[in-house]
Design a protein around this motif. Structure first.
Motif, short mmCIF file in Angstrom:
data_model
loop_
_atom_site.label_atom_id
_atom_site.label_comp_id
_atom_site.label_asym_id
_atom_site.label_seq_id
_atom_site.Cartn_x
_atom_site.Cartn_y
_atom_site.Cartn_z
N PRO A 11 34.60 -4.65 -40.68
CA PRO A 11 34.19 -4.58 -39.28
C PRO A 11 35.29 -4.00 -38.41
O PRO A 11 36.47 -4.22 -38.66
CB PRO A 11 33.88 -6.03 -38.92
N ALA A 12 34.86 -3.24 -37.41
CA ALA A 12 35.79 -2.43 -36.66
C ALA A 12 35.70 -2.73 -35.17
O ALA A 12 34.96 -3.61 -34.73
CB ALA A 12 35.51 -0.95 -36.94
N ALA A 13 36.46 -1.95 -34.40
CA ALA A 13 36.50 -2.13 -32.95
C ALA A 13 35.12 -1.92 -32.33
O ALA A 13 34.36 -1.05 -32.76
CB ALA A 13 37.49 -1.14 -32.35
N LEU A 14 34.82 -2.73 -31.33
CA LEU A 14 33.59 -2.58 -30.55
C LEU A 14 33.96 -2.32 -29.10
O LEU A 14 35.02 -2.72 -28.64
CB LEU A 14 32.74 -3.86 -30.65
N PRO A 15 33.10 -1.64 -28.35
CA PRO A 15 33.41 -1.38 -26.94
C PRO A 15 33.61 -2.68 -26.16
O PRO A 15 32.80 -3.61 -26.28
CB PRO A 15 32.17 -0.62 -26.43
N LEU A 16 34.66 -2.73 -25.37
CA LEU A 16 34.95 -3.94 -24.60
C LEU A 16 33.78 -4.30 -23.69
O LEU A 16 33.44 -5.48 -23.54
CB LEU A 16 36.22 -3.74 -23.78
N ALA A 17 33.13 -3.31 -23.11
CA ALA A 17 32.01 -3.58 -22.21
C ALA A 17 30.86 -4.26 -22.94
O ALA A 17 30.17 -5.12 -22.38
CB ALA A 17 31.52 -2.28 -21.57
N ALA A 18 30.64 -3.91 -24.21
CA ALA A 18 29.58 -4.54 -24.99
C ALA A 18 29.91 -5.99 -25.28
O ALA A 18 29.02 -6.87 -25.27
CB ALA A 18 29.35 -3.76 -26.29
N LEU A 19 31.19 -6.26 -25.54
CA LEU A 19 31.61 -7.63 -25.82
C LEU A 19 31.59 -8.48 -24.55
O LEU A 19 31.19 -9.65 -24.58
CB LEU A 19 33.01 -7.63 -26.42
N GLU A 20 31.98 -7.89 -23.45
CA GLU A 20 31.98 -8.62 -22.18
C GLU A 20 30.54 -8.97 -21.75
O GLU A 20 30.30 -10.04 -21.20
CB GLU A 20 32.67 -7.80 -21.10
N ARG A 21 29.61 -8.08 -22.04
CA ARG A 21 28.21 -8.38 -21.74
C ARG A 21 27.75 -9.57 -22.58
O ARG A 21 27.07 -10.48 -22.07
CB ARG A 21 27.34 -7.16 -22.02
N ALA A 22 28.12 -9.59 -23.84
CA ALA A 22 27.77 -10.71 -24.70
C ALA A 22 28.40 -12.00 -24.19
O ALA A 22 27.79 -13.07 -24.23
CB ALA A 22 28.20 -10.43 -26.14
N GLN A 23 29.63 -11.89 -23.71
CA GLN A 23 30.33 -13.07 -23.17
C GLN A 23 29.58 -13.63 -21.96
O GLN A 23 29.36 -14.84 -21.86
CB GLN A 23 31.75 -12.68 -22.78
N ARG A 24 29.14 -12.75 -21.08
CA ARG A 24 28.42 -13.19 -19.88
C ARG A 24 27.09 -13.84 -20.22
O ARG A 24 26.66 -14.79 -19.56
CB ARG A 24 28.17 -12.00 -18.94
N GLU A 25 26.44 -13.34 -21.25
CA GLU A 25 25.09 -13.80 -21.58
C GLU A 25 25.07 -14.86 -22.68
O GLU A 25 23.99 -15.30 -23.07
CB GLU A 25 24.23 -12.61 -22.02
N MET A 26 26.23 -15.27 -23.16
CA MET A 26 26.28 -16.13 -24.33
C MET A 26 25.53 -17.45 -24.14
O MET A 26 24.75 -17.86 -25.00
CB MET A 26 27.74 -16.40 -24.71
N LEU A 27 25.76 -18.14 -23.04
CA LEU A 27 25.17 -19.47 -22.86
C LEU A 27 23.77 -19.42 -22.25
O LEU A 27 22.96 -20.33 -22.48
CB LEU A 27 26.09 -20.34 -22.00
N ASP A 28 23.52 -18.38 -21.47
CA ASP A 28 22.22 -18.30 -20.79
C ASP A 28 21.77 -16.85 -20.77
O ASP A 28 22.20 -16.05 -19.94
CB ASP A 28 22.35 -18.84 -19.36
N PHE A 29 20.86 -16.50 -21.69
CA PHE A 29 20.39 -15.13 -21.77
C PHE A 29 19.25 -14.90 -20.79
O PHE A 29 18.17 -15.49 -20.92
CB PHE A 29 19.93 -14.82 -23.21
N GLU A 30 19.51 -14.08 -19.79
CA GLU A 30 18.51 -13.66 -18.81
C GLU A 30 17.73 -14.82 -18.20
O GLU A 30 16.51 -14.78 -18.04
CB GLU A 30 17.56 -12.63 -19.43
#
Length: 361
Positions: A11-30
């Motif tokens: 597994p390799a580097a992922l875009p920071l923006a994609a990870l930050e979006r996952a962080q924001r949505e982790m506990l409550d998705f939409e």
């Protein structure tokens, strides 16, 4: 938080923006009151993510309507078996082009299923330093398909133009350079790629396959291994790796926002040019053991004068926040994986270190 310079091969580097979006949505998705990980794969919340990811792939690659886009499990290694299980009928043969370790594994697995032959190989002992020329391909015009690996992570070689195989279906393992640039999907009958290099985490595999090829696939194999099973069920025949697909959606959305694959290609070529330029400029210390016409834009491999210096180089680089630089255990040396999410700034940090280390070495 300090982020490292991630040159891991997968597994390799992922875009920071994609990870930050996952962080924001982790506990409550939409606004659903729970994580996407907790949602049913049959529910509307995940279905929306799933279909968005499929749609983004179609858009970014301009995939024709007569192709299925599938999300499967088992990695590229499972595709080594699924391709011949589906596409190699009894009484037929398939051609394999060997350019590295993974193409060898695909060939070995296909031998367990049916009759296959080597159409070309560029092996030099246990190493590969280039991909074959068109005139080196000894193709069977009656083959069920031709299999190739577009980029070779271990040896740092890559096809920069794809072979002409006539009317025979071309099957490509694109695991380590999928989405690095725009491609003409119609040149291929089937493309497969593990997500963990350029488009997401490990756990999901993308398959793009011509619909007629899928419809004509063998039916005398277990249903779970038939492409048609997943095509008929929108890749939801069984529980898919939902969080992996969610992160693929995030990465593809970022890719689109950046300007699509044309912009991704520009960035990737710039990164590779900077690094290969440094290697060539210090050729008395760093050596790239790959023919220039076959050099990979994704996986840059090079050697130092001694193995001891290589170990010292990798260790000192790690202390400076550069990780994933050790070559594969079968090849040794240094390997720098420049996947889509690796920024040019990380490459520049590495090149500066290379200059400083060479002066001391």
């Amino acid at each position: 938080m300090t982020r490292v310079h991630n040159f891991n091969a997968g597994p390799a580097a992922l875009p920071l923006a994609a990870l930050e979006r996952a962080q924001r949505e982790m506990l409550d998705f939409e606004g659903t009151g729970m994580s996407i990980i907790e949602h049913s794969h049959r529910g509307k919340a995940f279905e929306g993510v799933h279909n968005e990811a499929l749609g983004l792939l179609r858009e970014l690659l301009a995939i024709p309507d007569d192709y299925h886009v599938l999300f499967l499990q088992g990695g590229a290694s499972q595709q080594f078996a699924m391709v011949p299980m589906n596409l190699l009928p009894q009484g037929r043969s398939a051609d394999y082009v060997l350019t590295g370790n993974w193409s060898e594994k695909a060939y070995e697995e296909a031998q367990r299923v049916g009759t296959v032959r080597v159409a070309a190989t560029t092996a030099e002992g246990k190493r590969y330093t280039r991909v074959p020329r068109q005139d080196e391909l000894q193709l069977d015009p009656n083959a069920a398909y031709v299999h190739m690996t577009t980029n070779n992570t271990l040896f740092g070689t890559q096809w920069h133009s794809y072979p002409d195989v006539g009317s025979v279906p071309l099957v490509a393992d694109m695991s380590s350079d999928f989405l690095w640039r725009p491609i003409d999907v119609s040149k291929f009958a089937l493309i497969y790629a593990g997500a963990q290099k350029n488009i997401g985490p490990s756990g999901v595999t993308v398959v793009i396959a011509r619909k007629d090829l899928v419809a004509g696939g063998r039916k005398d194999i277990p249903k779970i291994f038939q492409y048609a099973t997943f095509a008929e069920n929108n890749s939801l025949y069984n529980t898919p790796p939902t969080f992996a697909i969610y992160l693929v959606r995030n990465v593809l959305a970022v890719t689109k926002e950046l300007g699509g694959l044309a912009e991704i290609e520009r960035r990737n070529r710039e990164k590779a040019s900077v690094l290969y330029g440094a290697i060539d400029a210090m050729a008395d210390f760093y050596r790239a053991p790959v023919s220039k016409e076959s050099r990979s834009t994704m996986n840059v491999v090079f050697r130092l004068p001694t193995e001891e210096l290589e170990k010292q180089f990798i260790a000192e680089a790690a202390k400076k926040g550069m990780v994933g630089l050790a070559g594969h255990r079968l090849t040794g040396g240094v390997r720098v994986s420049l996947y889509n999410a690796v920024p040019l700034s990380s490459v520049q940090v590495l090149v500066d270190f290379m200059k400083e280390f060479a002066k001391r070495g």
